[in-house]
Scaffold this motif. Sequence first.
Motif, mmCIF file in Angstrom:
data_model
loop_
_atom_site.group_PDB
_atom_site.id
_atom_site.type_symbol
_atom_site.label_atom_id
_atom_site.label_comp_id
_atom_site.label_asym_id
_atom_site.label_seq_id
_atom_site.Cartn_x
_atom_site.Cartn_y
_atom_site.Cartn_z
ATOM 1 N N SER A 572 6.380 -18.014 45.994
ATOM 2 C CA SER A 572 6.096 -18.436 44.635
ATOM 3 C C SER A 572 6.592 -19.836 44.354
ATOM 4 O O SER A 572 6.543 -20.289 43.230
ATOM 5 C CB SER A 572 6.757 -17.449 43.664
ATOM 6 N N LYS A 573 7.069 -20.532 45.344
ATOM 7 C CA LYS A 573 7.603 -21.876 45.125
ATOM 8 C C LYS A 573 6.496 -22.793 44.644
ATOM 9 O O LYS A 573 5.446 -22.910 45.246
ATOM 10 C CB LYS A 573 8.231 -22.407 46.417
ATOM 11 N N ALA A 574 6.777 -23.478 43.520
ATOM 12 C CA ALA A 574 5.730 -24.252 42.857
ATOM 13 C C ALA A 574 5.284 -25.457 43.665
ATOM 14 O O ALA A 574 4.201 -25.969 43.459
ATOM 15 C CB ALA A 574 6.240 -24.700 41.486
ATOM 16 N N ARG A 575 6.109 -25.924 44.603
ATOM 17 C CA ARG A 575 5.761 -27.168 45.291
ATOM 18 C C ARG A 575 4.572 -26.988 46.229
ATOM 19 O O ARG A 575 3.934 -27.961 46.602
ATOM 20 C CB ARG A 575 6.959 -27.703 46.065
ATOM 21 N N TRP A 576 4.268 -25.770 46.628
ATOM 22 C CA TRP A 576 3.154 -25.562 47.551
ATOM 23 C C TRP A 576 1.866 -25.350 46.768
ATOM 24 O O TRP A 576 1.812 -24.565 45.828
ATOM 25 C CB TRP A 576 3.431 -24.345 48.445
ATOM 26 N N VAL A 577 0.824 -26.054 47.181
ATOM 27 C CA VAL A 577 -0.484 -25.909 46.533
ATOM 28 C C VAL A 577 -1.450 -25.313 47.551
ATOM 29 O O VAL A 577 -1.264 -25.463 48.761
ATOM 30 C CB VAL A 577 -1.009 -27.264 46.022
ATOM 31 N N PRO A 578 -2.505 -24.620 47.078
ATOM 32 C CA PRO A 578 -3.468 -24.030 48.014
ATOM 33 C C PRO A 578 -4.202 -25.104 48.813
ATOM 34 O O PRO A 578 -4.409 -26.227 48.343
ATOM 35 C CB PRO A 578 -4.426 -23.265 47.092
ATOM 36 N N ASP A 634 -3.361 -20.328 53.884
ATOM 37 C CA ASP A 634 -2.981 -18.964 54.254
ATOM 38 C C ASP A 634 -4.135 -18.289 54.970
ATOM 39 O O ASP A 634 -5.198 -18.048 54.395
ATOM 40 C CB ASP A 634 -2.592 -18.175 53.001
ATOM 41 N N TRP A 635 -3.918 -17.976 56.249
ATOM 42 C CA TRP A 635 -4.956 -17.397 57.105
ATOM 43 C C TRP A 635 -4.707 -15.911 57.344
ATOM 44 O O TRP A 635 -5.180 -15.347 58.320
ATOM 45 C CB TRP A 635 -4.995 -18.159 58.430
ATOM 46 N N THR A 636 -3.939 -15.279 56.435
ATOM 47 C CA THR A 636 -3.670 -13.848 56.585
ATOM 48 C C THR A 636 -4.961 -13.055 56.619
ATOM 49 O O THR A 636 -5.114 -12.112 57.393
ATOM 50 C CB THR A 636 -2.783 -13.354 55.429
#
Length: 695
Positions: A572-578, A634-636
């Motif tokens: 949930s860390k805000a620094r990461w964007v999709p 995210d390649w889950t």
Amino acid sequence: MKRHAFALLLCLAALAGGGAPVFAQDAVGAWTKAGPVEARLVSAVRGTGDLAALPLGLELRLESGWKTYWRSPGDAGFAPRLDWSRSGNLTEATLSYPAPHRFSVLGFETAGYDTAVLFPIRGKPATPGKPVDLALTAELLVCSEICVPQTLELALALPAGPAEPSDAANEVARAQALVPKGPNGLLRVDSVQGKGAALEVEATAADGFVSPDLFVETDPPLTFSAPKTVFSDNDRHVRLTLTVTDPQQGLDLAGRAMTLTLVDGDKAVEAPTTASAGAAASVPGGVGLLGMLGVALLGGLILNLMPCVLPVLSLKLMSVVKHGGQAPAAVRAGFLASAAGILTSFLLMASVLVGVKAAGGAVGWGIQFQQPLFLVFMVVLVTLFSANLWGLFEVPLPRALADRLGGDGLAGPFATGMFATLLATPCSAPFLGTAVGFALSKGPVEIYAIFATLGVGLALPYLAVAAWPRVAGWLPRPGRWMATLKIVLGFAMMLTALWLLSVLTAQIGEVAAATVGLMMAALVLALWVGRSARGTARTAGPALAGVLAVAAFAMPAAVGPSAGAAPVLAESKARWVPFAEATIREHVAAGRTVFVDVTADWCITCQANKKLVLNRGEVAQRMDDPTVVAMRADWTRPDAAIAKFLSDHGRYGIPFNIVYGPGAPDGLALPELLSEGAVLEALSKAAGKPAGKGV
């Protein structure tokens, strides 16, 4: 009146095609016309900021029926000649060429552009942060029925200030994307053969060829005919044959270094290579098959130390202890059976990948963990292994089969090897990603060779014990202590099942995954009741366990592959964007650094990279910097955009981390196992700053 008179003079100078340079606002220069061509300078940023490299462009528009030339024009013409010497605060300006078109006129073959073209330029300021005054004298040759040299004087002033995207940022980014680069997942040059003055090139297109063309550059220059094409494999494969148009006597292209530019519509790839006289040539970007087999052997061996394979350590340990005190021949047979199980699994995997690739599907290392049914299968299998270690059930083989397998049987060690391979696939060890990427970018022969060698690497510990079976004699003899060890190792296997359930949660949602977990708990309870009961209840327990195992497979189909699935971002860390590949060049053009992390919940190495490097210390602080865009792919679950991004970079497994920036517009790829030093150095290089400085 003076101001109006000055403006009028500037307009007259522009109409005359020369005169004083015109400086325009918003990082877009004024159009300057000379005969049938007009040109201007543009910049992707409004100000110089503190960029070490400025994303610029030279834009041309030509009247209908006119063309200009590529860096290697062919039978006639010359490439643009640029003089930047009158510029202020500019040390270097490197022009790149988008993929050209072919022009065939009266038997002459030339390469260039018609209608319009934008040449990306990378300009280096002498003093970053200061204004840059661009002044360019461009000599162009433009042709229709006649050829006319034209000289244009162009100018553009970039002030000091924030390097914000300009109105031309998207155009510059698109032009840069049209510049042919190294190997990608769309087009591939497979082999190059020189046969006297003829050149034969084999190439592959992932989505099939439409109208392929090939441009050949040599030193000293040679001119080639247009290629003759022969298609096969549903147009996914093509053989292009070209000949030198004016060969010298005795010319032989074999052994000659050259650069090939393969173009098919908007797709293009550049491949420096050397023509061979044999069946194949080594195309750049890598080592030959023999060298890659050595890389694969190392990758498979190191895979034994990766966290994904650690859960199977319990099975290895029990196998070794069981062999304590046995004859060397029995020890050797057991370990050879485990090695055979590993090798068989890798060959089966290679067969599946060859089939999927031939059918045009996406291939990659560990992608089976994107499938909910496979995850359920693994959960059930690991749960049954745990129950077996706890002594809740056994599967005795028929006497005749057990005798044929050799006393205690070799089926168990063989299954252990196959199980080790299954649990190894979510990991990408050092060297393994390189070897798998090489194999999956080639044909069936390379895929089988690389995967067989990976299997040998993973099986090396087993093969070592098989070669020196007395090693097993150094271990403790079997005894009562083994019962306690089995219980402990059974719980270790259950931790693996819990991890698999957490991955399943991202596929089918928390409720459905929890239901599968409860079914497995009930399965273990049913086996325990059946083991301790008598009469009918003794058989009812295993029967109920079998029903629960089968019912678990119905859960993904009942719920759906993505209903209620976990969010794409694992944190949930805000620094990461999709992940959004289309925005990367825009961020770079604006002077930002982009860190792309391709990850998945089922990739243990990815999780280790996050915990040990990306989410802690100075790396985490750098990711929080507003000039750094931390982008997570995210390649889950299956994602075509992420699969294409990986294949474009010659990767077919994860983790994959790459950093883009003004100092590295094409990206700096990082190793599979990250370190703080490697990440910080890549961020600094991509930003165009010395390592160790802040972004």
